[in-house]
Design a protein around this motif. Structure first.
Motif, PDB file in Angstrom:
ATOM      1  N   THR A 326      34.344  57.255  59.862  1.00 53.20           N
ATOM      2  CA  THR A 326      33.938  57.174  58.362  1.00 53.20           C
ATOM      3  C   THR A 326      33.300  58.507  57.926  1.00 53.20           C
ATOM      4  O   THR A 326      33.804  58.989  56.677  1.00 53.20           O
ATOM      5  CB  THR A 326      32.777  56.460  58.463  1.00 53.20           C
ATOM      6  OG1 THR A 326      33.308  55.050  58.937  1.00 53.20           O
ATOM      7  CG2 THR A 326      32.183  55.865  57.047  1.00 53.20           C
ATOM      8  N   LEU A 327      32.641  59.213  58.661  1.00 54.30           N
ATOM      9  CA  LEU A 327      32.429  60.574  58.394  1.00 54.30           C
ATOM     10  C   LEU A 327      33.485  61.580  57.881  1.00 54.30           C
ATOM     11  O   LEU A 327      33.341  62.169  57.048  1.00 54.30           O
ATOM     12  CB  LEU A 327      31.348  61.218  59.405  1.00 54.30           C
ATOM     13  CG  LEU A 327      30.872  62.554  58.957  1.00 54.30           C
ATOM     14  CD1 LEU A 327      30.009  62.703  57.904  1.00 54.30           C
ATOM     15  CD2 LEU A 327      30.062  63.142  60.128  1.00 54.30           C
ATOM     16  N   ILE A 328      34.343  61.544  58.871  1.00 61.70           N
ATOM     17  CA  ILE A 328      35.682  62.476  58.387  1.00 61.70           C
ATOM     18  C   ILE A 328      36.312  62.003  57.312  1.00 61.70           C
ATOM     19  O   ILE A 328      36.609  62.871  56.313  1.00 61.70           O
ATOM     20  CB  ILE A 328      36.558  62.249  59.851  1.00 61.70           C
ATOM     21  CG1 ILE A 328      36.138  62.973  61.130  1.00 61.70           C
ATOM     22  CG2 ILE A 328      38.152  62.808  59.441  1.00 61.70           C
ATOM     23  CD1 ILE A 328      36.858  62.813  62.195  1.00 61.70           C
ATOM     24  N   SER A 329      36.296  60.755  57.055  1.00 61.28           N
ATOM     25  CA  SER A 329      37.053  60.114  55.756  1.00 61.28           C
ATOM     26  C   SER A 329      36.190  60.646  54.548  1.00 61.28           C
ATOM     27  O   SER A 329      36.665  60.941  53.394  1.00 61.28           O
ATOM     28  CB  SER A 329      37.357  58.556  56.064  1.00 61.28           C
ATOM     29  OG  SER A 329      38.161  58.403  56.965  1.00 61.28           O
ATOM     30  N   TYR A 330      34.873  60.479  54.653  1.00 64.96           N
ATOM     31  CA  TYR A 330      33.953  60.791  53.663  1.00 64.96           C
ATOM     32  C   TYR A 330      34.083  62.494  53.243  1.00 64.96           C
ATOM     33  O   TYR A 330      34.232  62.794  52.075  1.00 64.96           O
ATOM     34  CB  TYR A 330      32.629  60.556  54.012  1.00 64.96           C
ATOM     35  CG  TYR A 330      31.611  61.042  52.963  1.00 64.96           C
ATOM     36  CD1 TYR A 330      31.395  60.317  51.734  1.00 64.96           C
ATOM     37  CD2 TYR A 330      30.767  62.007  53.185  1.00 64.96           C
ATOM     38  CE1 TYR A 330      30.426  60.611  50.651  1.00 64.96           C
ATOM     39  CE2 TYR A 330      29.750  62.617  52.212  1.00 64.96           C
ATOM     40  CZ  TYR A 330      29.697  62.090  51.273  1.00 64.96           C
ATOM     41  OH  TYR A 330      28.798  62.286  50.243  1.00 64.96           O
ATOM     42  N   LEU A 331      34.219  63.180  54.172  1.00 67.88           N
ATOM     43  CA  LEU A 331      34.289  64.609  54.032  1.00 67.88           C
ATOM     44  C   LEU A 331      35.807  64.859  53.349  1.00 67.88           C
ATOM     45  O   LEU A 331      35.857  65.951  52.374  1.00 67.88           O
ATOM     46  CB  LEU A 331      34.126  65.209  55.264  1.00 67.88           C
ATOM     47  CG  LEU A 331      32.813  65.306  55.819  1.00 67.88           C
ATOM     48  CD1 LEU A 331      32.715  65.944  57.171  1.00 67.88           C
ATOM     49  CD2 LEU A 331      31.741  66.000  54.888  1.00 67.88           C
ATOM     50  N   ALA A 332      36.581  64.098  53.701  1.00 68.55           N
ATOM     51  CA  ALA A 332      38.181  64.264  53.395  1.00 68.55           C
ATOM     52  C   ALA A 332      38.193  64.041  51.813  1.00 68.55           C
ATOM     53  O   ALA A 332      38.807  64.602  51.031  1.00 68.55           O
ATOM     54  CB  ALA A 332      39.397  63.508  53.994  1.00 68.55           C
ATOM     55  N   HIS A 333      37.457  62.876  51.537  1.00 72.33           N
ATOM     56  CA  HIS A 333      37.472  62.606  50.077  1.00 72.33           C
ATOM     57  C   HIS A 333      37.107  63.456  49.263  1.00 72.33           C
ATOM     58  O   HIS A 333      37.142  63.653  48.018  1.00 72.33           O
ATOM     59  CB  HIS A 333      36.736  61.282  50.109  1.00 72.33           C
ATOM     60  CG  HIS A 333      37.032  60.472  48.914  1.00 72.33           C
ATOM     61  ND1 HIS A 333      36.801  59.058  48.589  1.00 72.33           N
ATOM     62  CD2 HIS A 333      37.868  60.535  47.747  1.00 72.33           C
ATOM     63  CE1 HIS A 333      37.332  58.409  47.829  1.00 72.33           C
ATOM     64  NE2 HIS A 333      37.978  59.430  47.131  1.00 72.33           N
ATOM     65  N   ILE A 335      37.600  66.796  49.584  1.00 71.19           N
ATOM     66  CA  ILE A 335      38.591  67.919  49.423  1.00 71.19           C
ATOM     67  C   ILE A 335      39.877  67.547  48.725  1.00 71.19           C
ATOM     68  O   ILE A 335      40.485  66.624  49.246  1.00 71.19           O
ATOM     69  CB  ILE A 335      38.734  68.426  50.839  1.00 71.19           C
ATOM     70  CG1 ILE A 335      37.502  69.059  51.512  1.00 71.19           C
ATOM     71  CG2 ILE A 335      39.795  69.757  50.672  1.00 71.19           C
ATOM     72  CD1 ILE A 335      37.599  69.403  52.941  1.00 71.19           C
ATOM     73  N   PRO A 336      40.125  68.223  47.540  1.00 69.47           N
ATOM     74  CA  PRO A 336      41.528  67.588  46.595  1.00 69.47           C
ATOM     75  C   PRO A 336      42.668  67.454  47.474  1.00 69.47           C
ATOM     76  O   PRO A 336      43.185  66.386  47.376  1.00 69.47           O
ATOM     77  CB  PRO A 336      41.483  68.805  45.556  1.00 69.47           C
ATOM     78  CG  PRO A 336      39.957  69.280  45.396  1.00 69.47           C
ATOM     79  CD  PRO A 336      39.333  69.124  46.810  1.00 69.47           C
ATOM     80  N   PHE A 337      43.096  68.434  48.165  1.00 71.55           N
ATOM     81  CA  PHE A 337      44.359  68.494  48.897  1.00 71.55           C
ATOM     82  C   PHE A 337      44.172  67.555  50.055  1.00 71.55           C
ATOM     83  O   PHE A 337      45.258  66.626  50.338  1.00 71.55           O
ATOM     84  CB  PHE A 337      44.641  69.658  49.201  1.00 71.55           C
ATOM     85  CG  PHE A 337      45.929  69.724  49.963  1.00 71.55           C
ATOM     86  CD1 PHE A 337      47.007  69.328  49.505  1.00 71.55           C
ATOM     87  CD2 PHE A 337      46.121  70.015  51.501  1.00 71.55           C
ATOM     88  CE1 PHE A 337      48.406  69.424  50.121  1.00 71.55           C
ATOM     89  CE2 PHE A 337      47.151  70.179  52.183  1.00 71.55           C
ATOM     90  CZ  PHE A 337      48.427  69.742  51.565  1.00 71.55           C
ATOM     91  N   VAL A 338      43.220  67.469  50.649  1.00 73.28           N
ATOM     92  CA  VAL A 338      42.993  66.640  51.846  1.00 73.28           C
ATOM     93  C   VAL A 338      42.953  65.080  51.585  1.00 73.28           C
ATOM     94  O   VAL A 338      43.526  64.425  52.433  1.00 73.28           O
ATOM     95  CB  VAL A 338      41.910  67.138  52.772  1.00 73.28           C
ATOM     96  CG1 VAL A 338      41.658  66.160  53.925  1.00 73.28           C
ATOM     97  CG2 VAL A 338      41.887  68.575  53.323  1.00 73.28           C
ATOM     98  N   LYS A 339      42.305  64.816  50.546  1.00 68.19           N
ATOM     99  CA  LYS A 339      42.173  63.556  50.103  1.00 68.19           C
ATOM    100  C   LYS A 339      43.558  62.825  49.878  1.00 68.19           C
ATOM    101  O   LYS A 339      43.913  61.759  50.117  1.00 68.19           O
ATOM    102  CB  LYS A 339      41.286  63.405  49.150  1.00 68.19           C
ATOM    103  CG  LYS A 339      41.751  63.599  47.611  1.00 68.19           C
ATOM    104  CD  LYS A 339      40.433  63.287  46.877  1.00 68.19           C
ATOM    105  CE  LYS A 339      40.891  63.531  45.261  1.00 68.19           C
ATOM    106  NZ  LYS A 339      39.886  63.234  44.180  1.00 68.19           N
ATOM    107  N   LEU A 344      43.601  59.004  49.801  1.00 67.69           N
ATOM    108  CA  LEU A 344      42.304  58.790  48.917  1.00 67.69           C
ATOM    109  C   LEU A 344      42.325  58.975  47.836  1.00 67.69           C
ATOM    110  O   LEU A 344      41.346  59.091  46.770  1.00 67.69           O
ATOM    111  CB  LEU A 344      41.117  59.322  49.687  1.00 67.69           C
ATOM    112  CG  LEU A 344      40.680  58.798  51.078  1.00 67.69           C
ATOM    113  CD1 LEU A 344      39.768  59.662  51.988  1.00 67.69           C
ATOM    114  CD2 LEU A 344      40.196  57.715  51.127  1.00 67.69           C
ATOM    115  N   SER A 345      43.554  59.685  47.320  1.00 68.21           N
ATOM    116  CA  SER A 345      43.696  60.289  45.843  1.00 68.21           C
ATOM    117  C   SER A 345      43.442  59.033  44.576  1.00 68.21           C
ATOM    118  O   SER A 345      44.198  57.842  45.101  1.00 68.21           O
ATOM    119  CB  SER A 345      44.866  61.318  45.578  1.00 68.21           C
ATOM    120  OG  SER A 345      45.951  60.241  46.037  1.00 68.21           O
TER     121      SER A 345
END
Length: 345
Positions: A326-333, A335-339, A344-345
């Motif tokens: 969940t934390l990794i997904s939250y952080l990924a959200h 970062i524009p490219f990573v999301k 998550l875009s």
């Protein structure tokens, strides 16, 4: 806030909590089965195996019921585009993260093995079967939107249910069945066979929305009566399975998933406060599904080097996996490219 708005928010929270519980159960199940197969934890424990079978009967079917319930008519091209970016982009990203190590570690440079693994990963979708299965169901969802007659929907559901129960006895898709395509395409190309099976729960959830089930359950006598019935049916189904009298896997999943899913719905409908962590888990549930195998592998192998694994430790590690993913997904959200790569875009 109006009473109607408050009720809609409460229903939304309930759905979020159910979806969060579904993915948490998936991750617990995956960790425990991995512990059985790689560390022999609880392998010969009948009660434990029965518990795992109950988890297996509930977690993914509940997820598909929620997906069907939330599926609603919209602009079809935009809908397909959204599902492509939400489901398939991260599927290809995470499949590649698994495919490359498999090539270099397991198969070395044998071209035939590489080709077989490519089909297994990208055509069969066996690394992340859930992605293709759900995408196939979303592809055909616009056909459901055209069916306005609820009796027709119920009729289609009944036929699908009957077919899958029969397949549970005949094994058309299993090893030896005439629709079986081998280990590489065991669920058909793009998980078509899995979509036929889990489409039962997807369609059931969709029908619940069409018949306005939440309004029916607003009547207290129906709500409480359904709970009593669900507890009775669920108890009978689990007892029959524990005694070896419910060998049809699909029928077992139906008889356990539907009543226990309702029990969970009933319990969460009683919650009068917001459970923020579950809302986050729900929001990133698909990303947790993708991250699960990677984080699980790292956690279980790391801890196994430090102390012997047992059932409670594996359960704790599964919950740690939920928190980390969940934390990794939250952080990924953030970062524009990573999301975009995470859907998550």
């Amino acid at each position: 806030m109006s009473a109607i708005s408050m009720e809609k928010r409460k229903q939304s929270n309930t759905i979020n909590y159910l979806r969060a519980i579904a993915i948490i159960l998936v991750m617990i199940m995956h960790s425990m089965t991995f512990g059985q197969s790689h560390f022999n934890v609880g392998k010969d424990n009948h009660a434990y195996n029965t518990f795992l079978a109950v988890l297996d009967s509930v977690h993914v079917p509940l997820f598909f019921m929620i997906s069907g319930y939330l599926c609603h008519q919209q602009n079809v091209p935009k809908y397909y585009k959204k599902k492509f970016f939400q489901l398939l982009i991260p599927f290809f990203v995470f499949t590649t993260l698994k495919f490359i190590p498999n090539i270099f570690i397991d198969h070395l440079y044998d071209f035939k093995s590489i080709a077989k693994e490519f089909v297994n990963a990208y055509v069969g979708g066996n690394y992340y079967w859930f992605s293709y299965c759900l995408f196939v169901l979303f592809l055909i969802a616009p056909l459901l939107w055209k069916l306005k007659n609820k009796l027709v929907l119920v009729g289609i559901f009944s036929l699908l249910l009957a077919f899958n129960i029969a397949n549970g006895f005949w094994g058309l898709f299993a090893d030896g069945g005439f629709l079986y395509l081998g280990d590489v395409l065991r669920n058909g190309p793009f998980q078509i066979y899995a979509a036929i099976s889990f489409g039962t729960w997807f369609l059931f959830g969709y029908i619940l929305k069409q018949v306005n089930a939440e309004k029916l359950l607003g009547k207290q006598w129906i709500k409480h009566g359904a709970l009593v019935l669900s507890l009775a049916v669920g108890t009978v189904a689990i007892t029959l399975f524990a005694k070896g009298m419910l060998e049809n896997v699909f029928l077992r999943k139906v008889m356990i998933s539907l009543p226990l899913s309702y029990v969970l719905l009933y319990l969460f409908s009683l919650v009068r406060f917001k459970i923020a962590p579950l809302n986050y888990v729900s929001k990133y549930s698909y990303q947790l599904f993708l991250l699960d195998s990677l984080i699980k592998l790292a956690l279980l192998n790391l801890v196994s080097m430090l102390l012997p694994l047992n059932i409670p430790i594996i359960a704790v590690l599964a919950l740690a996996n939920v928190a980390i993913s969940t934390l990794i997904s939250y952080l990924a959200h953030k970062i524009p490219f990573v999301k975009v790569l995470f859907g998550l875009s």
